[in-house]
Design an enzyme around this catalytic site. Structure first.
Site, short mmCIF file in Angstrom:
data_model
loop_
_atom_site.label_atom_id
_atom_site.label_comp_id
_atom_site.label_asym_id
_atom_site.label_seq_id
_atom_site.Cartn_x
_atom_site.Cartn_y
_atom_site.Cartn_z
N GLU A 181 -38.29 -38.56 2.58
CA GLU A 181 -37.36 -39.50 1.99
C GLU A 181 -37.34 -40.82 2.76
O GLU A 181 -36.41 -41.61 2.59
CB GLU A 181 -35.95 -38.89 1.96
CG GLU A 181 -35.27 -38.72 3.33
CD GLU A 181 -35.68 -37.42 4.03
OE1 GLU A 181 -35.00 -37.03 4.99
OE2 GLU A 181 -36.70 -36.80 3.62
N ASP A 196 -34.23 -44.72 5.48
CA ASP A 196 -34.09 -43.27 5.30
C ASP A 196 -32.93 -43.03 4.31
O ASP A 196 -31.87 -43.65 4.42
CB ASP A 196 -33.78 -42.60 6.64
CG ASP A 196 -33.73 -41.09 6.50
OD1 ASP A 196 -34.82 -40.49 6.40
OD2 ASP A 196 -32.62 -40.52 6.48
#
Length: 657
Positions: A553, A509
């Protein structure tokens, strides 16, 4: 038709040759079997003569020991007291030997001075041949004189030992008369067939005892005749021999085994001979029945073969006539069929399997780019035009059809054009003619040019493959998307479970990416994600380490056959690679540069586990990495589950990005 008749003539000649060879073989086998039966019978007879020999040798040894003992214990001169008790002793010796009728002692003049039989006591035997022969040419051997007629149509056989005087001269005899009835019993004991005859013969050739008694040779008959089997045995000087042939006495064919009885330790001056015979015809009775059966079988087989050949030739002659009539009809049908093919734009080919020749029509020549030819082609030229990848498949279908496993075959394949390119054809073929034995002789097929259709299908397939690839690729970053990841994870989970291999998962992440977007703008955020995807792909070792965009993301890395240690090593490479990019992130609370947090999880799949648990464990480790300050990775503890962790205070699930 003339050719067929010549062929039929050759077949009859071949059949006659085969029958002749079969007759010769059967005759040879019968002769071998006859010789084997005779040899087995001769061996059996010889074995029985051995039994008789063992019995007679025991009797002869006993008689010789008795004669020698009496001679050695008695004078001359004889003492009166010895002569008084001697008959009693002789009676005891005679009673102990069933093969001996009487024992007596003769003086130098032939008078019986002692005898086991009272009637012989005092008799004079000086005119007997056995006494004269012993007196005139005496020796110390066991004397076996020729037998002489006795009572009741018997021959008397005696054994004698010469008595020697003090001056070494002839002093008389010790004589043992043998019992003919006893030896007849011995001879009868070895008879095993009704046609069998046993004879005991003196060495001079006179028959002494015959069993059964009424059979030839008769008692007293002389067997020592020129060319007789007895004479041949004596002249051979062999201890035992066997023959078969006509008897010298009556010409009857018999099988005979003879054995000479003359033990070395007895020093017999003349031998005894035992002979066992069987009728030749009786010995070969079973063989003759078998030979007759085999001859009849060969005769019946030859007759059946002639009938079959005659029937088969008539059948083939009728079939040939029918084939000629059918050929005329087929020629007309072929002419009409060719006319129809021109309208359907089909290439026609016909393969004569008997001659291995191929004929094709004008359209087929055009399809292959050749000028039409009239001469037939060889099938191997035709097969050389097949594409290497298609040849085995076409050949397999072709052979299966010829074996009768399919009514025909229909296949798409490539053949080489004259200028070198490949032409796709739809090949449809089937056997159109069989011979009289049911074997295929003519194969007919058609070719339809489907090159354009196949190229269109291939173009469509390529487009579909491209669409499929696009559906599995993330449009922004160019790496695999969530669909690709789910499909790969499911497949690798099953493979790892079958092969008992570990599987590792990294969940990445981008730290504070929402703040990055808010500060730099969404276009900069998209460029950042593309650069991160390119960098992460570059630091992974394909195909064992596969990258995909998980969403937003987040990225995911799947490690095939990787355990927790391998996952940690890959995670460290990813953290370091992103850090080396030094993408400015002014709003990040973890680093002045763009950074990533990674959760690592590993499991060895089993039927009791699930791939969802692997994802949850990696997500739980990612949560721990964020809690620990971001820009780092954490490895999930064994059996960890993100759902089991305490909820965060801000939204009850995960810390803010």
């Amino acid at each position: 038709m003339p050719a067929a008749r010549h062929q039929f003539g050759r077949e009859w000649i071949l059949l006659l040759l085969i029958c002749s060879v079969a007759v010769v073989i059967v005759a040879y086998q019968a002769a071998v079997a006859r010789d084997r039966v005779l040899a087995q019978e001769q061996a059996h007879l010889l074995a029985q003569t051995r039994v008789i020999e063992e019995n007679l040798v025991r009797q002869l040894k006993g008689a010789n020991n008795a004669l020698t003992g009496v001679r050695d214990d008695l004078g001359p001169p004889e003492r009166a007291d010895e002569l008084l008790v001697l008959p009693t002793r002789l009676k005891a010796l005679t009673a102990a030997m069933p093969g001996v009728r009487a024992i007596q002692v003769l003086d130098v003049d032939g008078f019986s001075i002692a005898s086991s039989l009272q009637q012989f006591q005092g008799m004079r035997f000086n005119q007997r041949d056995f006494f004269r022969l012993a007196r005139d040419g005496w020796h110390d051997d066991l004397h076996v004189p020729p037998p002489f007629p006795g009572t009741r149509n018997t021959q008397t056989v005696v054994l004698t030992r010469s008595r020697i005087g003090a001056d070494g001269s002839f002093a008389g005899l010790v004589v043992a008369s043998l019992e003919p009835e006893y030896f007849e019993i011995v001879l009868r004991s070895v008879l095993y067939a009704p046609d069998m005859v046993a004879v005991m013969v003196h060495g001079d050739g006179l028959a002494i005892v015959t069993a059964p008694a009424n059979q030839r040779p008769a008692i007293g008959e002389n067997l020592n005749r020129p060319g007789s089997m007895f004479t041949r045995h004596i002249e051979s000087r062999q201890p035992a021999s066997s023959f078969y042939g006509p008897m010298a006495s009556n010409g009857e064919m018999r099988v005979m085994a003879l054995r000479t009885i003359q033990p070395t330790e007895l020093q017999m001056d003349q031998p005894l001979v035992v002979a066992l015979t069987r009728r030749y015809d009786d010995v070969l009775a079973d063989w003759r029945d078998d030979a007759r059966t085999e001859a009849l079988s060969v005769l019946l087989l030859g007759a059946a073969s002639c009938l079959w050949l005659r029937f088969n030739q008539r059948k083939r002659l009728a079939a040939e006539r029918a084939a000629q009539a059918l050929a005329a009809v087929e020629r007309e049908s072929a002419r009409r069929f060719e006319f129809g093919l021109k309208g359907a734009d089909l290439g026609l080919w016909e393969w004569n399997l008997a001659t291995d020749e191929l004929t094709i029509n004008e359209r087929e020549w055009q399809m292959l780019g050749y000028a039409p030819r009239k001469l037939p082609l060889k099938a191997r030229w035709w097969q050389s035009l097949l594409h290497p990848q298609d040849g085995p498949r076409v050949q397999a279908l072709h052979e299966a059809h010829l074996r009768g496993e399919a009514p025909g075959y229909r296949v798409e394949h490539r053949i080489r054009h004259h200028d070198g390119h490949w032409v796709w054809v739809l090949d449809h073929a089937m056997v159109m003619e069989y011979d009289a034995q049911g074997k295929p002789v003519r194969l007919v097929g058609t070719h339809l040019d489907i090159t354009e259709r196949v190229h269109s299908q291939q173009a469509m397939k390529h487009m579909n493959e491209q669409l499929e690839a696009l559906s599995l690729t993330d449009g922004l970053t160019g790496v695999g998307n969530r669909r690709q990841f789910d499909r790969t994870l499911a497949a690798e989970w099953m493979r790892s479970m079958r092969q008992h291999q570990p599987l590792a998962l990294l969940l990445l992440d981008v730290d504070h990416f929402k703040l990055y977007n808010d500060h730099y703008g969404h276009q900069a955020g998209d460029a950042c994600l593309r650069q991160l995807a390119q960098t992460l792909s570059g630091c992974l070792r394909q195909p064992m380490e596969q990258l995909a965009r998980y969403g937003g993301e987040e990225f995911v890395v799947l490690l095939l056959d990787g355990d927790a240690a391998a996952g940690a090593a890959v995670a460290q490479r990813c953290v370091d690679a992103v850090a080396r990019l030094k993408i400015a992130h002014a709003k990040s609370q973890a680093s002045p540069w763009v950074s990533v947090s990674i959760g690592v999880s590993s499991v060895r799949p089993s039927p009791d586990d699930s791939l969802e648990r692997l994802v949850r464990s990696a997500d739980a480790a990612l949560y721990q990495a964020k809690q620990a300050g971001r820009a780092r990775f954490e490895v999930a503890a064994p059996d960890s589950d993100w759902l089991a962790l305490p909820h965060a205070a801000n939204d009850g699930t995960r810390p803010a990005r």
